[in-house]
Every structure is written in structure tokens, then in C-alpha cells.
Scaffold this motif. Sequence first.
Motif, PDB file in Angstrom:
ATOM      1  N   PRO A 231     173.570  55.361  50.306  1.00 14.46           N
ATOM      2  CA  PRO A 231     172.852  55.586  49.043  1.00 14.46           C
ATOM      3  C   PRO A 231     173.287  54.679  47.894  1.00 14.46           C
ATOM      4  O   PRO A 231     172.495  54.411  46.997  1.00 14.46           O
ATOM      5  N   ASP A 232     174.533  54.196  47.914  1.00  6.05           N
ATOM      6  CA  ASP A 232     174.989  53.333  46.805  1.00  6.05           C
ATOM      7  C   ASP A 232     174.894  51.848  47.146  1.00  6.05           C
ATOM      8  O   ASP A 232     175.480  51.006  46.477  1.00  6.05           O
ATOM      9  N   LEU A 233     174.135  51.512  48.198  1.00  7.99           N
ATOM     10  CA  LEU A 233     173.985  50.123  48.616  1.00  7.99           C
ATOM     11  C   LEU A 233     173.269  49.317  47.534  1.00  7.99           C
ATOM     12  O   LEU A 233     172.184  49.677  47.092  1.00  7.99           O
ATOM     13  N   GLU A 234     173.922  48.262  47.089  1.00  7.05           N
ATOM     14  CA  GLU A 234     173.341  47.412  46.052  1.00  7.05           C
ATOM     15  C   GLU A 234     173.079  45.996  46.542  1.00  7.05           C
ATOM     16  O   GLU A 234     172.192  45.319  46.043  1.00  7.05           O
ATOM     17  N   TRP A 235     173.847  45.563  47.523  1.00  7.66           N
ATOM     18  CA  TRP A 235     173.748  44.192  48.014  1.00  7.66           C
ATOM     19  C   TRP A 235     173.570  44.200  49.528  1.00  7.66           C
ATOM     20  O   TRP A 235     174.240  44.939  50.237  1.00  7.66           O
ATOM     21  N   LEU A 236     172.679  43.342  50.009  1.00  6.81           N
ATOM     22  CA  LEU A 236     172.475  43.131  51.434  1.00  6.81           C
ATOM     23  C   LEU A 236     172.565  41.639  51.683  1.00  6.81           C
ATOM     24  O   LEU A 236     171.830  40.858  51.083  1.00  6.81           O
ATOM     25  N   VAL A 237     173.488  41.268  52.552  1.00  8.29           N
ATOM     26  CA  VAL A 237     173.661  39.864  52.927  1.00  8.29           C
ATOM     27  C   VAL A 237     173.477  39.804  54.434  1.00  8.29           C
ATOM     28  O   VAL A 237     174.100  40.568  55.165  1.00  8.29           O
ATOM     29  N   PHE A 238     172.591  38.922  54.887  1.00  8.13           N
ATOM     30  CA  PHE A 238     172.407  38.820  56.323  1.00  8.13           C
ATOM     31  C   PHE A 238     172.483  37.374  56.767  1.00  8.13           C
ATOM     32  O   PHE A 238     172.119  36.461  56.030  1.00  8.13           O
ATOM     33  N   GLU A 239     172.992  37.212  57.973  1.00  9.95           N
ATOM     34  CA  GLU A 239     173.090  35.895  58.590  1.00  9.95           C
ATOM     35  C   GLU A 239     172.030  35.831  59.671  1.00  9.95           C
ATOM     36  O   GLU A 239     171.904  36.752  60.484  1.00  9.95           O
ATOM     37  N   GLY A 240     171.260  34.773  59.658  1.00 11.38           N
ATOM     38  CA  GLY A 240     170.226  34.594  60.658  1.00 11.38           C
ATOM     39  C   GLY A 240     168.930  34.147  60.003  1.00 11.38           C
ATOM     40  O   GLY A 240     168.767  34.243  58.792  1.00 11.38           O
ATOM     41  N   THR A 241     168.034  33.666  60.830  1.00  9.78           N
ATOM     42  CA  THR A 241     166.729  33.219  60.354  1.00  9.78           C
ATOM     43  C   THR A 241     165.680  33.663  61.360  1.00  9.78           C
ATOM     44  O   THR A 241     166.008  34.156  62.437  1.00  9.78           O
ATOM     45  N   GLY A 242     164.439  33.481  60.989  1.00 10.96           N
ATOM     46  CA  GLY A 242     163.352  33.774  61.904  1.00 10.96           C
ATOM     47  C   GLY A 242     162.856  35.199  61.781  1.00 10.96           C
ATOM     48  O   GLY A 242     163.203  35.927  60.848  1.00 10.96           O
ATOM     49  N   PRO A 243     162.050  35.619  62.739  1.00  5.46           N
ATOM     50  CA  PRO A 243     161.368  36.906  62.651  1.00  5.46           C
ATOM     51  C   PRO A 243     162.309  38.112  62.587  1.00  5.46           C
ATOM     52  O   PRO A 243     161.996  39.097  61.939  1.00  5.46           O
ATOM     53  N   LEU A 244     163.445  38.047  63.246  1.00 12.44           N
ATOM     54  CA  LEU A 244     164.349  39.200  63.230  1.00 12.44           C
ATOM     55  C   LEU A 244     165.056  39.332  61.886  1.00 12.44           C
ATOM     56  O   LEU A 244     165.240  40.442  61.387  1.00 12.44           O
ATOM     57  N   ALA A 245     165.427  38.223  61.285  1.00 13.12           N
ATOM     58  CA  ALA A 245     166.019  38.270  59.946  1.00 13.12           C
ATOM     59  C   ALA A 245     164.973  38.695  58.918  1.00 13.12           C
ATOM     60  O   ALA A 245     165.292  39.383  57.940  1.00 13.12           O
ATOM     61  N   GLU A 246     163.722  38.329  59.151  1.00 13.80           N
ATOM     62  CA  GLU A 246     162.642  38.710  58.229  1.00 13.80           C
ATOM     63  C   GLU A 246     162.449  40.224  58.181  1.00 13.80           C
ATOM     64  O   GLU A 246     162.016  40.759  57.157  1.00 13.80           O
ATOM     65  N   VAL A 247     162.775  40.925  59.253  1.00 11.99           N
ATOM     66  CA  VAL A 247     162.701  42.390  59.250  1.00 11.99           C
ATOM     67  C   VAL A 247     163.641  42.944  58.177  1.00 11.99           C
ATOM     68  O   VAL A 247     163.265  43.815  57.396  1.00 11.99           O
ATOM     69  N   TRP A 248     164.874  42.424  58.120  1.00  8.25           N
ATOM     70  CA  TRP A 248     165.845  42.858  57.103  1.00  8.25           C
ATOM     71  C   TRP A 248     165.380  42.464  55.705  1.00  8.25           C
ATOM     72  O   TRP A 248     165.460  43.253  54.768  1.00  8.25           O
ATOM     73  N   GLU A 249     164.883  41.249  55.595  1.00 10.90           N
ATOM     74  CA  GLU A 249     164.427  40.762  54.292  1.00 10.90           C
ATOM     75  C   GLU A 249     163.253  41.601  53.781  1.00 10.90           C
ATOM     76  O   GLU A 249     163.218  41.983  52.594  1.00 10.90           O
ATOM     77  N   HIS A 250     162.322  41.901  54.640  1.00 11.80           N
ATOM     78  CA  HIS A 250     161.155  42.695  54.240  1.00 11.80           C
ATOM     79  C   HIS A 250     161.582  44.092  53.767  1.00 11.80           C
ATOM     80  O   HIS A 250     161.116  44.576  52.732  1.00 11.80           O
TER      81      HIS A 250
END
Length: 77
Positions: A52-71
Motif C-alpha cells: 500500500p505504501d509503494l511509491e516507486w517502481l523500477v523494472f529491468e527489461g524491455t519489450g512486451p513483458l516489461a510493458e505489462v509492468w509499465e502499463h
Amino acid sequence: MPIGSLLAVDAGLRCGFALYGWDGKLRWYRSHNFGARARLRRGTQAVLDDEPDLEWLVFEGTGPLAEVWEHEADRRG
């Protein structure tokens, strides 16, 4: 005022996670094999809902699977 937590994600069907608190200390780490993109989409929502207190999301990767996190991050603002 402390900032919220930061979740670092190694994006893929096999994801690695590390959650850091506002003080920079590691709270937990784990991995999960989602196995399919549809399960990754549902799992992304569940992982982000668990913090619930998540403020930042950092992900490593590109392409369709990383786009799921970004979306999902964009959807939540």
C-alpha cells in the motif's frame, strides 16, 4: 516525511523482486514464475496491491513483458 517504498523488478515471465523501505533497507526479496503473459498481467496487479505504501517502481527489461509492468504502473499513477 518519509517517502514510500521502492519495488525493483527484473521483468519477465520469471520475475525477481526486491522491496526497499523508505529508509533504503531491504524489506523482502523473492521470485515468481508466472509462466504466461495473462498470469503475469494478473500477478502484476496482485504484487502492486500487496504494497500500500509503494511509491516507486523500477523494472529491468524491455519489450512486451516489461510493458505489462509499465502499463499497470501508469494506470495507478
